[in-house]
Design an enzyme around this catalytic site. Sequence first.
Site, PDB file in Angstrom:
ATOM      1  N   HIS A 198      38.562  48.553  44.333  1.00 51.57           N
ATOM      2  CA  HIS A 198      38.775  47.117  44.523  1.00 51.57           C
ATOM      3  C   HIS A 198      40.272  46.861  44.706  1.00 51.57           C
ATOM      4  CE1 HIS A 198      37.928  42.691  43.091  1.00 51.57           C
ATOM      5  NE2 HIS A 198      38.790  42.752  44.070  1.00 51.57           N
ATOM      6  N   GLU A 210      44.179  42.155  49.341  1.00 51.93           N
ATOM      7  CA  GLU A 210      44.711  42.989  48.251  1.00 51.93           C
ATOM      8  C   GLU A 210      46.208  43.245  48.454  1.00 51.93           C
ATOM      9  OE1 GLU A 210      43.080  43.992  45.378  1.00 51.93           O
ATOM     10  OE2 GLU A 210      41.613  42.573  46.141  1.00 51.93           O
ATOM     11  N   HIS A 262      48.484  41.414  45.744  1.00 56.19           N
ATOM     12  CA  HIS A 262      48.923  42.364  44.714  1.00 56.19           C
ATOM     13  C   HIS A 262      49.982  43.345  45.211  1.00 56.19           C
ATOM     14  CE1 HIS A 262      45.515  40.833  42.432  1.00 56.19           C
ATOM     15  NE2 HIS A 262      44.724  41.115  43.452  1.00 56.19           N
TER      16      HIS A 262
HETATM   17  C1  LIG Z   1      45.657  41.621  35.415  1.00 54.05           C
HETATM   18  O1  LIG Z   1      45.815  40.863  36.596  1.00 54.05           O
HETATM   19  C2  LIG Z   1      44.632  40.499  37.251  1.00 54.05           C
HETATM   20  C3  LIG Z   1      44.964  39.673  38.481  1.00 54.05           C
HETATM   21  O2  LIG Z   1      45.776  40.340  39.359  1.00 54.05           O
HETATM   22  C4  LIG Z   1      43.731  39.688  36.347  1.00 54.05           C
HETATM   23  O3  LIG Z   1      42.507  39.428  36.986  1.00 54.05           O
HETATM   24  C5  LIG Z   1      43.493  40.441  35.086  1.00 54.05           C
HETATM   25  O4  LIG Z   1      42.744  39.622  34.195  1.00 54.05           O
HETATM   26  C6  LIG Z   1      44.774  40.860  34.428  1.00 54.05           C
HETATM   27  N1  LIG Z   1      44.403  41.711  33.322  1.00 54.05           N
HETATM   28  C7  LIG Z   1      44.765  41.486  32.076  1.00 54.05           C
HETATM   29  C8  LIG Z   1      44.245  42.419  31.040  1.00 54.05           C
HETATM   30  O5  LIG Z   1      45.502  40.585  31.773  1.00 54.05           O
END
Ligand SMILES: *[C@@H]1O[C@H](CO)[C@@H](O)[C@H](O)[C@H]1NC(C)=O
Length: 256
Positions: A76, A127, A131
């Site tokens: 993903h 993506e 990101h």
């Molecule tokens: C990390 O970032 C993603 C979005 O890019 C988010 O969906 C996810 O919840 C985050 N994870 C944590 C553990 O904070």
Amino acid sequence: MVSCLRLLALTSLLCIASGARPLSSISWSGDATSSAIPTAQRDFDYFMFVRQWAGSFCSTHACPLVPNRGFHFTIHGLWPNYSNGSWPQFCTPEDKFDEDQLEDLMDDLEVEWPSVYDSDETFWEHEWSKHGTCALDIFPSEHSYFGHILKLHWRYDLSAALRRADIVPSRTSVYRTKDLIAAIEDMYGARPLVHCGRKRQLSEIWMCLDKDLKAFDCDTSQEGNACQEVVIPPFKSRLDVDQLSSKDEEERDGVQ
Ligand SMILES: *[C@@H]1O[C@H](CO)[C@@H](O)[C@H](O)[C@H]1NC(C)=O
Ligand SMILES: *[C@@H]1O[C@H](CO)[C@@H](O)[C@H](O)[C@H]1NC(C)=O
């Protein structure tokens, strides 16, 4: 899917809460929740490496782009995260996605990173913009980002770890989530997060990677919608789904 919806909801909350700059000059294809993040926010803490079990979603959708490779997770994304629970996104809008840069990776990307709906290009573009452009310090180019993620996907082979613990797709077995976590921890030395969707179907497995791309234990206290048990529906090829729907039609015809 649930996590995507939750993510969208969270993102819009964050956007509202932080009074994000209006999207006057930049427009992201169809994504109203996005906003340009100042360069200073690009310094993230770790990566979330997200793989999906397409067999769940594709048990009710045709998924023409997903090749049937049996017990085969697909990518993903690799998402930069802050340790405080938030994350940077859409960091470098001027770095537009350019599929031509991925030409030599294309065969692998189509197998390992297919979209379950939409087109592959739309998925990869999303993506990258959301990101990848926040991780330029680690992966200086689009090619570097996608190429390294493929290698990570092969290095941290989820189905190999699960298979070793006799956890395989099945129409009848129900697995304890903690056994999936233990199987992956045994093989790679780090605890992942296991996500499930409707009917306890395995949807995604998230691994936490440090900036040297080594796996470490994810903080399980952040896990909101964890299932105690999961099912792993076998992947249906497009053919199966077609047969399924024509069978449904026959059944309906029979009723009429
Ligand atoms: C990390 O970032 C993603 C979005 O890019 C988010 O969906 C996810 O919840 C985050 N994870 C944590 C553990 O904070
Ligand atoms: C989390 O940390 C980042 C980076 O230090 C910061 O920009 C962001 O505002 C923080 N978010 C919250 C919710 O504390």
